[in-house]
Design an enzyme around this catalytic site. Structure first.
Site, PDB file in Angstrom:
ATOM      1  N   ARG A  33     -23.871  15.643  11.630  1.00  0.00           N
ATOM      2  CA  ARG A  33     -24.223  16.778  10.526  1.00  0.00           C
ATOM      3  C   ARG A  33     -25.702  16.423   9.856  1.00  0.00           C
ATOM      4  O   ARG A  33     -25.726  15.337   9.314  1.00  0.00           O
ATOM      5  CB  ARG A  33     -23.081  16.791   9.504  1.00  0.00           C
ATOM      6  CG  ARG A  33     -21.844  17.463  10.030  1.00  0.00           C
ATOM      7  CD  ARG A  33     -20.818  17.559   9.125  1.00  0.00           C
ATOM      8  NE  ARG A  33     -19.878  18.641   9.284  1.00  0.00           N
ATOM      9  CZ  ARG A  33     -18.544  18.259   9.937  1.00  0.00           C
ATOM     10  NH1 ARG A  33     -18.361  17.189  10.299  1.00  0.00           N
ATOM     11  NH2 ARG A  33     -17.753  19.358  10.268  1.00  0.00           N
ATOM     12  N   HIS A  55       0.922  -1.197   0.023  1.00  0.00           N
ATOM     13  CA  HIS A  55       0.007  -0.001   0.074  1.00  0.00           C
ATOM     14  C   HIS A  55       0.844   1.266   0.055  1.00  0.00           C
ATOM     15  O   HIS A  55       0.568   2.155  -0.899  1.00  0.00           O
ATOM     16  CB  HIS A  55      -0.943  -0.095   1.326  1.00  0.00           C
ATOM     17  CG  HIS A  55      -1.853  -1.219   1.352  1.00  0.00           C
ATOM     18  ND1 HIS A  55      -1.292  -2.266   1.806  1.00  0.00           N
ATOM     19  CD2 HIS A  55      -3.067  -1.380   0.489  1.00  0.00           C
ATOM     20  CE1 HIS A  55      -2.686  -3.218   1.778  1.00  0.00           C
ATOM     21  NE2 HIS A  55      -3.529  -2.611   0.719  1.00  0.00           N
ATOM     22  N   GLU A 107       2.196  -0.751   7.982  1.00  0.00           N
ATOM     23  CA  GLU A 107       3.338  -0.800   6.886  1.00  0.00           C
ATOM     24  C   GLU A 107       4.637   0.016   7.396  1.00  0.00           C
ATOM     25  O   GLU A 107       5.616  -0.337   7.271  1.00  0.00           O
ATOM     26  CB  GLU A 107       2.808  -0.661   5.581  1.00  0.00           C
ATOM     27  CG  GLU A 107       1.781  -1.647   5.155  1.00  0.00           C
ATOM     28  CD  GLU A 107       1.427  -1.649   3.495  1.00  0.00           C
ATOM     29  OE1 GLU A 107       0.820  -2.607   3.194  1.00  0.00           O
ATOM     30  OE2 GLU A 107       1.736  -0.641   2.969  1.00  0.00           O
ATOM     31  N   ARG A 155     -18.399  23.720  15.468  1.00  0.00           N
ATOM     32  CA  ARG A 155     -19.576  23.021  15.429  1.00  0.00           C
ATOM     33  C   ARG A 155     -20.614  23.753  16.471  1.00  0.00           C
ATOM     34  O   ARG A 155     -21.718  23.275  16.547  1.00  0.00           O
ATOM     35  CB  ARG A 155     -19.470  21.627  15.793  1.00  0.00           C
ATOM     36  CG  ARG A 155     -18.496  20.883  14.839  1.00  0.00           C
ATOM     37  CD  ARG A 155     -19.234  20.882  13.567  1.00  0.00           C
ATOM     38  NE  ARG A 155     -20.583  20.421  13.555  1.00  0.00           N
ATOM     39  CZ  ARG A 155     -21.157  19.029  13.621  1.00  0.00           C
ATOM     40  NH1 ARG A 155     -20.187  18.328  13.554  1.00  0.00           N
ATOM     41  NH2 ARG A 155     -22.221  18.769  13.778  1.00  0.00           N
TER      42      ARG A 155
HETATM   43  O1  LIG Z   1     -15.327  19.018  11.429  1.00  0.00           O
HETATM   44  C1  LIG Z   1     -14.564  18.342  11.204  1.00  0.00           C
HETATM   45  C2  LIG Z   1     -13.467  19.028  10.445  1.00  0.00           C
HETATM   46  C3  LIG Z   1     -12.441  18.232   9.906  1.00  0.00           C
HETATM   47  N1  LIG Z   1     -12.455  16.946  10.163  1.00  0.00           N
HETATM   48  C4  LIG Z   1     -13.307  16.187  10.783  1.00  0.00           C
HETATM   49  O2  LIG Z   1     -13.295  15.107  11.067  1.00  0.00           O
HETATM   50  N2  LIG Z   1     -14.556  17.070  11.379  1.00  0.00           N
END
Ligand SMILES: O=c1cc[nH]c(=O)[nH]1
Ligand SMILES: O=P(O)(O)O[C@H]1O[C@H](CO)[C@@H](O)[C@H]1O
Length: 260
Positions: free
Chosen positions: A172, A8, A84, A227
């Protein structure tokens, strides 16, 4: 392994020269791995671009050899790359990521240094039981904090929720499908009250692998979403957040000394 190259990551021990690196900076995004190599390393050599898992070998200003590698997004991809990397001799990994803050006092542009993760990741269950701690290396975490202090980067130290999905698992609703499982509805508020600082998608599995396989791991992430205000990534401030995380990781790699 074909031609002495791991399947990979696309390179093997023989590609790493006479002084092979033991430290890797590991970014989710191949462009970040390239940016680190181009901006901070000398005598850079591209090792592989296999599957977008770009890896660069280079030298820090103090002569230390460093690997700048790519994990891809999410714990399954990270677990393959890390497995790896350990097989080619890497013994210390700093994840250099991006994240979403879930606390008002952790703004976009700042960085989060993770000391432990709430690990809600399926891949980690193939490595250790679900109850197994997902803890960063304490010495490396202190070194990351000292680097952030020295560079005067706005930083926060604490627990990260490391989850499998960007949309559903991070609650979300601006998504392909607005319905969320009842178990995830309200999870961000619950995590906020548990003093979790941020969401990202790799460090929990990285930390469990480190404790089980016997290497050091730390995590520094630039905050690109807030958030408590909205769901979106604030693209205008992303480069500030990422630059802060990179600088702290590079400084840590530069100054790292194994504790006695
Ligand atoms: O809100 C976010 C921003 C970047 N990365 C994430 O996992 N969440
Ligand atoms: O910027 P990276 O390192 O990819 O990290 C974060 O960004 C991706 C989601 O946008 C996930 O991989 C998450 O952990």
């Amino acid at each position: 392994m074909a031609n002495n190259k791991y399947y990979h990551i696309g390179f093997g021990i023989e590609d790493l020269g006479k002084s092979p690196p033991t430290i890797a900076l590991l970014s989710g995004d191949p462009q970040r791995s390239q940016l680190i190599a181009q901006s901070y390393l000398q005598s850079v050599r591209l090792l592989s671009e296999n599957r977008g898992l770009n890896s660069y070998l280079g030298i820090l200003p103090n002569g230390r050899v460093l690997l700048s590698a790519t994990s891809g997004m999410g714990a399954p991809s990270l677990s393959i790359v890390v497995n790896e990397l350990i097989q080619v001799g890497i013994r210390l990994i700093i994840r250099v990521g991006t994240c979403g803050s879930i606390q008002e006092h952790v703004p976009v542009g700042s960085i989060v240094i993770t000391n432990a993760a709430l690990c809600r990741q399926g891949a980690a269950n193939d490595i250790a039981p679900v109850e197994y701690p997902a803890a960063a290396d304490p010495f490396l975490t202190v070194a990351l904090v000292k680097a952030a202090q020295a560079l005067k980067v706005n930083h926060h130290v604490g627990i990260t929720a490391s989850v499998d999905t960007f949309y559903e698992g991070q609650e979300r609703r601006d998504s392909a499908h607005p319905y969320l499982l009842r178990s995830l509805s309200g999870i961000t508020e619950e995590y906020r009250r548990l003093n979790i600082l941020n969401y990202e998608m790799e460090c929990g599995t990285l930390f469990k692998m480190a404790s089980v396989y016997g290497f050091r791991a730390g995590c520094v992430c630039g905050v690109v979403a807030q958030r408590t205000v909205g769901e979106e990534v604030i693209v205008e401030q992303k480069s500030i957040a990422v630059d802060n995380a990179i600088q702290v990781a590079v400084q840590t790699a530069l100054q790292w000394e194994e504790p006695m």
